[in-house]
Enzyme design. Structure first.
Site, PDB file in Angstrom:
ATOM      1  N   PRO A   1       0.841  -1.210   0.000  1.00 55.30           N
ATOM      2  CA  PRO A   1       0.000   0.000   0.000  1.00 55.30           C
ATOM      3  C   PRO A   1       0.869   1.250   0.000  1.00 55.30           C
ATOM      4  O   PRO A   1       1.872   1.309   0.699  1.00 55.30           O
ATOM      5  CB  PRO A   1      -0.792  -0.109   1.293  1.00 55.30           C
ATOM      6  CG  PRO A   1      -0.515  -1.440   1.865  1.00 55.30           C
ATOM      7  CD  PRO A   1       0.713  -1.984   1.219  1.00 55.30           C
ATOM      8  N   GLU A   2       0.493   2.221  -0.806  1.00 56.39           N
ATOM      9  CA  GLU A   2       1.198   3.501  -0.820  1.00 56.39           C
ATOM     10  C   GLU A   2       0.356   4.546  -0.094  1.00 56.39           C
ATOM     11  O   GLU A   2      -0.738   4.263   0.377  1.00 56.39           O
ATOM     12  CB  GLU A   2       1.476   3.914  -2.265  1.00 56.39           C
ATOM     13  CG  GLU A   2       2.490   2.983  -2.937  1.00 56.39           C
ATOM     14  CD  GLU A   2       3.206   3.658  -4.096  1.00 56.39           C
ATOM     15  OE1 GLU A   2       3.215   4.899  -4.153  1.00 56.39           O
ATOM     16  OE2 GLU A   2       3.761   2.935  -4.932  1.00 56.39           O
TER      17      GLU A   2
END
Ligand code: ZN
Length: 271
Positions: free
Chosen positions: A2-3
């Site tokens: 996840p960013e």
């Protein structure tokens, strides 16, 4: 992985569902990798604490807690590669790879599920506020942004991924921001002009904000607080589009490896 936009989406989703609740009890698994603070310390800090706010700092989810007769505290959740936060009713079967369950005053549960166990749970010392390792890309001023890259000899792509400079920018958004700014990822960070860095900051804010509005975009395991998969992939201009035509000029997108990471760019649009 996840960013920033995915983490913000999850933090906002969890905040909307559970802020104002009190944590009644805490269960933790016996998998030591998951716990950056001792599980007993986490349980002691969280039990009977009230959840005031759930928000994002860099790629970390921060839960602000107030506690009767104790200093305020913060519970930190780093999702790692596959970490998920689920707000569930107690009747919902507990998924495999569940490493923490917080039972809330409403009777619902906040569950941390993480198959690959790169995620981390911890609490910060009472009365300290988690700041993260670098500057916040969505709110940094232009002058501070320019100062980050002064005299840096690394490629700009590597500098963007350096979490001690800017925290939360990962591979997808670094590539996309450099495309929108028209800057080649291999350029030396310290040699970029003021005009280029101005464009880069604006591009970074634009791609991150758009992704947050679309609910995050990770290509693999991202799931938000409800368990709904994110969906931003279609909008990528260069990331993961090696050999495909540039959406602006039609020339094939190139791939190189920089700082050990796949890097995608248009050799015509990015100089
Ligand atoms: Zn192009």
């Amino acid at each position: 992985m996840p960013e920033l936009p995915e983490v913000e989406t999850v933090a906002n989703g969890v905040h909307q569902r559970i802020h104002g609740e009190t944590i009644r009890s805490v269960w933790t698994s016996n998998k030591p990798q998951t716990f950056k603070s001792p599980p007993e310390t986490i349980a002691e800090t969280l039990t009977n604490a009230r959840i005031d706010r759930v928000h994002r700092v860099g790629k970390t989810i921060v839960v602000d807690l107030t506690r009767k007769n104790h200093h305020p505290a913060q519970f930190l959740i780093h999702l790692g590669m596959t970490g998920r936060l689920l707000v569930s009713t107690p009747e919902t079967p507990i998924p495999p790879h569940t490493h923490a369950i917080l039972t809330l005053s409403s009777g619902r549960e906040l569950r941390f599920v993480d198959a690959r166990r790169f995620g981390r749970l911890s609490v910060v010392a009472p009365d300290t506020r988690y700041q993260g390792p670098g500057a916040e890309p969505l709110t940094i001023s232009l002058e501070d942004f320019i100062a980050l890259f002064r005299n840096r000899k690394t490629p700009i792509k590597a500098a963007l991924l350096n979490q001690s400079l800017l925290h939360g920018v990962g591979n997808i958004y670094a590539d996309e921001a450099l495309f929108h700014a028209g800057i080649r990822p291999t350029r030396h960070a310290g040699r970029l002009t003021r005009a280029e860095l101005t464009r880069l900051r604006a591009a970074l804010i634009k791609v991150l904000t758009e992704a947050i509005q679309l609910g995050g975009s990770s290509v693999s395991d991202y799931v938000d607080a409800d368990g709904v998969a994110g969906f931003f992939q279609l909008h990528h201009h260069v990331y993961s589009r090696t050999g495909q035509p540039c959406r602006i000029c039609g020339r094939p997108i190139k791939r190189v490896v920089l700082a050990g990471r796949s890097t995608h760019y248009c050799p015509t649009c990015q100089r």
